[in-house]
Write a protein that holds these residues in place. Structure first.
Motif, PDB file in Angstrom:
ATOM      1  N   GLU A 165      79.264 -13.945 -52.069  1.00 37.37           N
ATOM      2  CA  GLU A 165      78.384 -14.930 -51.438  1.00 37.37           C
ATOM      3  C   GLU A 165      77.502 -14.327 -50.353  1.00 37.37           C
ATOM      4  OE1 GLU A 165      78.443 -19.090 -48.884  1.00 37.37           O
ATOM      5  OE2 GLU A 165      80.204 -18.550 -50.067  1.00 37.37           O
ATOM      6  N   GLU A 196      85.811 -16.475 -54.592  1.00 37.31           N
ATOM      7  CA  GLU A 196      84.587 -16.189 -53.846  1.00 37.31           C
ATOM      8  C   GLU A 196      84.855 -15.082 -52.826  1.00 37.31           C
ATOM      9  OE1 GLU A 196      80.447 -17.571 -53.216  1.00 37.31           O
ATOM     10  OE2 GLU A 196      81.946 -17.537 -54.816  1.00 37.31           O
ATOM     11  N   THR A 239      80.969 -13.215 -57.885  1.00 37.95           N
ATOM     12  CA  THR A 239      81.291 -14.303 -56.962  1.00 37.95           C
ATOM     13  C   THR A 239      81.066 -13.915 -55.506  1.00 37.95           C
ATOM     14  OG1 THR A 239      83.623 -13.631 -56.848  1.00 37.95           O
ATOM     15  CG2 THR A 239      83.017 -15.256 -58.545  1.00 37.95           C
ATOM     16  N   ALA A 257      85.822 -21.480 -59.322  1.00 34.41           N
ATOM     17  CA  ALA A 257      86.072 -21.692 -57.899  1.00 34.41           C
ATOM     18  C   ALA A 257      85.645 -23.092 -57.482  1.00 34.41           C
ATOM     19  CB  ALA A 257      85.319 -20.647 -57.085  1.00 34.41           C
ATOM     20  N   ARG A 293      76.561 -15.179 -57.557  1.00 30.70           N
ATOM     21  CA  ARG A 293      77.220 -14.961 -56.285  1.00 30.70           C
ATOM     22  C   ARG A 293      76.485 -15.569 -55.114  1.00 30.70           C
ATOM     23  NH1 ARG A 293      74.428 -10.775 -58.069  1.00 30.70           N
ATOM     24  NH2 ARG A 293      73.032  -9.623 -56.695  1.00 30.70           N
ATOM     25  N   THR A 328      82.345 -18.417 -60.841  1.00 31.38           N
ATOM     26  CA  THR A 328      81.998 -19.277 -59.727  1.00 31.38           C
ATOM     27  C   THR A 328      82.301 -20.728 -60.031  1.00 31.38           C
ATOM     28  OG1 THR A 328      80.253 -17.715 -59.210  1.00 31.38           O
ATOM     29  CG2 THR A 328      80.179 -19.820 -58.084  1.00 31.38           C
ATOM     30  N   GLY A 356      87.506 -15.461 -60.319  1.00 28.94           N
ATOM     31  CA  GLY A 356      86.756 -16.600 -59.806  1.00 28.94           C
ATOM     32  C   GLY A 356      86.883 -16.827 -58.320  1.00 28.94           C
ATOM     33  N   SER A 405      87.216 -11.093 -57.860  1.00 25.31           N
ATOM     34  CA  SER A 405      85.990 -11.749 -58.306  1.00 25.31           C
ATOM     35  C   SER A 405      86.088 -12.185 -59.763  1.00 25.31           C
ATOM     36  CB  SER A 405      84.796 -10.808 -58.119  1.00 25.31           C
ATOM     37  OG  SER A 405      83.579 -11.458 -58.436  1.00 25.31           O
TER      38      SER A 405
END
Length: 334
Positions: free
Chosen positions: A151, A133, A149, A39, A15, A36, A131, A128
């Motif tokens: 951030e 974010e 995921t 994404a 993440r 991730t 995928g 999440s």
């Protein structure tokens, strides 16, 4: 404005970003199949869908936040960015529906405020796992950093901001402060009050919780007036939203030291001497930055924060700098 405040081989993509050794950066090859990575793979699409879903309303605070979102969407439109926005006005089912709709529409990034983590846990986990974010804004620091995921959080650290308010009152010689919490389920407001208590002392702070205070201003004013009548030691008042604070100025005794969180119409009150200060978390940035971070992640796999929040405040607006901030507020960006 014054502010009172890898050297290892690539191991994983989580993440909070990439961990690399030297120039080894074959991220797509190393993490294929992870949420991730999904994404990132979507970054080649010409349409980058970003969903902003908040518990906010369209009042003086969130209208500035929205200006930030709108400007970022405009600035990045040429890069294929489209942004949807939901302002749920403390309607939890509406905010949950907004997150679910973002997932269904194929959003690559969801930026959401988190006043109540338990209510948003399931929809954000589902997002999440697909995928998408996740960026938290305004409220929710630390609530979802375990998601694969997740951030970063964009906002201010609420307890530190509360301490900032407490220091302003203490500097002004305040003895006992009444704090109105206008959203009973908002953990960030509780943290602000706790910050004030840590500076002033718990016995010198009285917390008055008024659910949906902004939707019944006459009732809120009456409750504030009653609190001052019942406790003659109170000599200061702190509202956590200018849409609550400003109307209540007329309900507190003359000479009461008044402060507020956020800007709104507070600058005029500061310039007129009816308010000491406003804690500014610069919500324009809270709207603008997540869209930028979203695009940078999807197109270039850039991450920010490295586990720490991206702080937009607190800053202090007082009589010394109110005129400069007022000029910017006229543009709707402060």
């Amino acid at each position: 404005m014054d502010n009172d405040f890898i050297d290892e081989e690539f191991t994983q993509l989580t993440r909070r970003g990439l961990f690399l050794k030297g120039g080894a950066a074959a991220a797509g090859l190393t993490v294929l199949g992870s949420p991730t990575a999904a994404a990132f793979a979507a970054g080649s699409a010409t349409n980058i869908k970003v969903a902003v879903v908040t518990h906010g309303d369209t009042g003086s605070f969130w209208s500035v936040f929205k200006k930030g979102v709108d400007q970022a969407a405009k600035d990045l439109k040429s890069r294929g960015v489209s942004v949807t926005q939901v302002y749920a006005n403390n309607d939890v089912p509406k905010q949950v529906a907004g997150i679910n709709a973002a997932v269904a529409s194929g959003a690559k990034v969801i930026a959401t405020s988190v006043p109540d983590a338990s209510a948003l846990k399931d929809p954000l986990r589902k997002a999440s796992n697909k995928g998408i974010e996740i960026i938290t804004v305004n409220s929710g620091l630390g609530a979802f950093d375990s998601l694969p995921t997740y951030e970063v959080h964009v906002g201010q650290t609420e307890d530190v901001a509360g301490k900032g308010a407490g220091k302003q009152f203490k500097k002004a010689g305040a003895k006992k402060v009444l704090i109105v919490i206008h959203e009973s389920s908002n953990s960030g407001l509780q943290q602000r009050a706790s910050g004030v208590k840590s500076v002033m002392g718990a016995s010198n702070v009285k917390v008055l919780t008024i659910p949906n205070a902004k939707s019944d201003i006459p009732g809120t004013k009456a409750k504030v007036k009653a609190a001052f009548n019942a406790d003659k030691k109170l000599d200061s008042f702190l509202g956590l939203d200018p849409d609550v604070t400003i109307p209540c100025i007329s309900s507190v005794p003359k000479g009461t030291k008044v402060g507020t969180f956020d800007v709104g119409g507070s600058i005029k009150e500061i310039q007129a001497g009816r308010m000491l200060f406003a804690i500014d978390q610069q919500q324009y940035l809270q709207g603008y930055l997540p869209v930028v971070f979203a695009v940078l992640f999807v197109t270039n796999l850039n991450t920010v924060g490295n586990g720490a929040p991206v702080l937009t405040g607190p800053g202090i607006i007082n009589k010394a700098n109110a005129a400069k901030v007022a000029a910017l507020a006229k543009k709707g960006t402060r």
